[in-house]
Design an enzyme around this catalytic site. Structure first.
Site, PDB file in Angstrom:
ATOM      1  N   GLY A 214      28.622  68.978  66.558  1.00  0.00           N
ATOM      2  CA  GLY A 214      29.327  69.474  67.743  1.00  0.00           C
ATOM      3  C   GLY A 214      28.407  69.496  68.946  1.00  0.00           C
ATOM      4  O   GLY A 214      27.316  68.930  68.907  1.00  0.00           O
ATOM      5  N   ASN A 215      28.829  70.126  70.015  1.00  0.00           N
ATOM      6  CA  ASN A 215      27.976  70.222  71.205  1.00  0.00           C
ATOM      7  C   ASN A 215      28.223  71.557  71.905  1.00  0.00           C
ATOM      8  O   ASN A 215      29.066  72.339  71.479  1.00  0.00           O
ATOM      9  CB  ASN A 215      28.211  69.026  72.137  1.00  0.00           C
ATOM     10  CG  ASN A 215      29.655  68.945  72.587  1.00  0.00           C
ATOM     11  OD1 ASN A 215      30.148  69.849  73.249  1.00  0.00           O
ATOM     12  ND2 ASN A 215      30.328  67.877  72.203  1.00  0.00           N
ATOM     13  N   ARG A 216      27.481  71.782  72.998  1.00  0.00           N
ATOM     14  CA  ARG A 216      27.496  73.108  73.623  1.00  0.00           C
ATOM     15  C   ARG A 216      28.571  73.289  74.691  1.00  0.00           C
ATOM     16  O   ARG A 216      28.552  74.267  75.410  1.00  0.00           O
ATOM     17  CB  ARG A 216      26.136  73.377  74.282  1.00  0.00           C
ATOM     18  CG  ARG A 216      25.007  73.550  73.315  1.00  0.00           C
ATOM     19  CD  ARG A 216      23.834  74.204  74.030  1.00  0.00           C
ATOM     20  NE  ARG A 216      22.702  74.300  73.135  1.00  0.00           N
ATOM     21  CZ  ARG A 216      21.780  73.354  73.024  1.00  0.00           C
ATOM     22  NH1 ARG A 216      21.857  72.271  73.767  1.00  0.00           N
ATOM     23  NH2 ARG A 216      20.779  73.497  72.190  1.00  0.00           N
ATOM     24  N   SER A 217      29.474  72.356  74.827  1.00  0.00           N
ATOM     25  CA  SER A 217      30.481  72.488  75.884  1.00  0.00           C
ATOM     26  C   SER A 217      31.300  73.766  75.700  1.00  0.00           C
ATOM     27  O   SER A 217      31.731  74.087  74.593  1.00  0.00           O
ATOM     28  CB  SER A 217      31.417  71.275  75.831  1.00  0.00           C
ATOM     29  OG  SER A 217      32.515  71.489  76.678  1.00  0.00           O
ATOM     30  N   ALA A 282      33.486  67.130  76.461  1.00  0.00           N
ATOM     31  CA  ALA A 282      32.209  66.586  75.973  1.00  0.00           C
ATOM     32  C   ALA A 282      32.533  65.974  74.617  1.00  0.00           C
ATOM     33  O   ALA A 282      32.754  66.684  73.632  1.00  0.00           O
ATOM     34  CB  ALA A 282      31.183  67.695  75.846  1.00  0.00           C
TER      35      ALA A 282
END
Ligand code: CTP
Length: 426
Positions: A214-217, A282
């Site tokens: 995943g990512n930090r969006s 993102a």
């Protein structure tokens, strides 16, 4: 974010009309105060049936008056409106909206609005039938024509059993919109009939039943775009990956997805009906080549001692949408907007990389912001440049997007979009 120290607190009048949602005005007052604004509450007589004057006085730190005959020596019916930097009325009942539309000044709140030259934001809350009534529709149009921002009500549970549009939006949304109007400019209601599709948040790619890439969006920028587009009158669909807990933008339809493939499918399916498509999500660029059916165990290393995950590249949703437009599957006049999360390095600036990305993606506008740990991702503010495609790919039109809340940035981006829109909407 509070105002910079040394800057004078802005004077905001919170008007409160007599509806069950009056209690939420307390949270609006608190939110505005916490951001450094000087708040004065002007309730109607009937609002005080729902929340006592003492509560508003304690929260705002100012005395509360309802009629023009209170503290007559201070000429309040003129002074409060003259001194205000903004007036926000939450909740505004159908009756109050009617009184504002015909220019009555029969209590302190309506007199204050009549005197004011500052931005006025009206936040309706009423039963769905009242909101849809022809009289209310006309009154709301009248206020909007005069430059008053009338916020779209939220959908949801109303007093009693009914649900539908008419709910007061969350206090946080009301306070944020008020600050946006103050920091930026009133939001025009010029996109009625327009359809806007926005992706937000981060996509996630499963590794096994419990792990994912995943990512930090946070999803905040996409939600802010949806909020402002909805306030401009557009019909908004928000395709959402993983986001922090955020209030639903007024009237927006939310479609939840997890993976990039799911987001790609939802965007492609809806894009042909849209006037505007914005990829603010993102997107995870890679996914594991296979998802383990059971939780992966430790100790399954290869001969080099590494636990290896094979990744395959995901489709580029933005590029695919641009290609679909070129192929005639999406209308030629649909405006397509991308985001570029960039970091500069020794050889090139973030803007250089964004210029190359705009050419690569082929979208009409690209919002470029610099990222990195703790920078923009998850933050409540943003800034950067809005790049517009021109005939010469190496020199796009560049407009600075000034530092502001994500709502202020959204308002600036959507002004860039408005400049490109043609026709009356589909
Ligand atoms: N995007 C997309 N599909 C992807 C990756 C990105 O639609 N698979 C969109 C994003 O939503 C954003 C824009 O493309 O609007 C740019 O995203 P970014 O992550 O900055 O670019 P990448 O294409 O991933 O390029 P790179 O990582 O090489 O800089």
């Amino acid at each position: 974010m509070s105002q910079p120290s040394g800057q004078q607190a802005r004077k905001i009048v919170v008007g409160v009309a007599g509806g069950i949602a009056a209690y939420k005005a307390c949270h609006v007052v608190r939110d505005l105060k916490e951001h450094g604004d000087d708040v004065r509450v002007v309730p109607t007589e009937s609002a005080l049936n729902f929340v006592g004057a003492a509560t508003f006085e304690a929260l705002s730190g100012h005395p509360v008056a309802t009629t023009v005959f209170d503290a007559v020596d201070q000429v309040q019916h003129v002074r409060v409106g003259q001194e205000a930097d903004a007036i926000v009325i939450a909740p505004a009942t159908a009756d109050l909206i009617a009184r504002l539309a015909i220019g009555r000044a029969d209590d302190l709140l309506t007199a204050t609005v009549l005197v004011a030259t500052c931005p006025v934001i009206v936040v309706p809350a009423m039963h769905t039938e009242m909101w849809y009534n022809a009289a209310t529709r006309e009154n709301v149009s009248t206020l909007r024509r005069r430059g008053i921002t009338v916020m779209e009500p939220a959908h949801g549970r109303l007093t009693g059993r009914d649900t539908g549009p008419g709910r007061l939006p969350d206090p946080e949304q009301i306070a944020e919109l008020t600050r946006t109007v103050l920091d930026d400019q009133p939001i025009p209601h010029d996109w009625a009939g327009r359809k806007v599709l926005i992706s937000a948040g981060g996509t996630q790619e499963n590794i096994d039943p419990v792990r994912y890439i995943g990512n930090r969006s946070s999803g905040r920028q996409g939600y802010a775009l949806a909020e402002i587009a909805a306030q401009r009158g557009a019909q908004v669909t928000l395709v959402v990956g993983n986001v922090v807990e955020l209030p639903t933008p007024a009237g927006a339809e939310i479609v939840r997805v997890v993976s990039t493939a799911e987001m790609a499918e939802e965007m492609a399916r809806r894009a042909p009906e849209m006037d505007v498509v914005i990829m603010a999500a993102a997107v995870a660029d890679f996914r594991p080549d296979q998802v383990a059916g059971a939780k992966m165990k430790k100790g399954s290393r290869d001969e080099t001692g590494l636990q290896t995950l094979h990744l395959v590249e995901n489709p580029d949703i933005l590029r695919t949408l641009v290609e679909a437009r070129a192929a005639g599957e999406v209308p030629a006049d649909t405006v397509i907007v991308g985001f570029a999360a960039e970091t500069g390095d020794d050889t090139h600036s973030a803007l250089d990389y964004a210029t190359a990305k705009l050419a690569r993606k082929g979208c009409d506008l690209l919002m470029c912001n610099e990222v990195g740990v703790g920078k923009v991702f998850g933050e409540k503010r943003n800034r950067g440049w809005l790049l517009a495609r021109t005939a010469d790919e190496d020199s796009p039109g560049v407009t600075e997007v000034v530092d502001g809340s994500k709502a202020v940035v959204a308002a600036q981006i959507l002004r860039g979009v408005a400049d490109l829109l043609t026709g009356d909407g589909r």
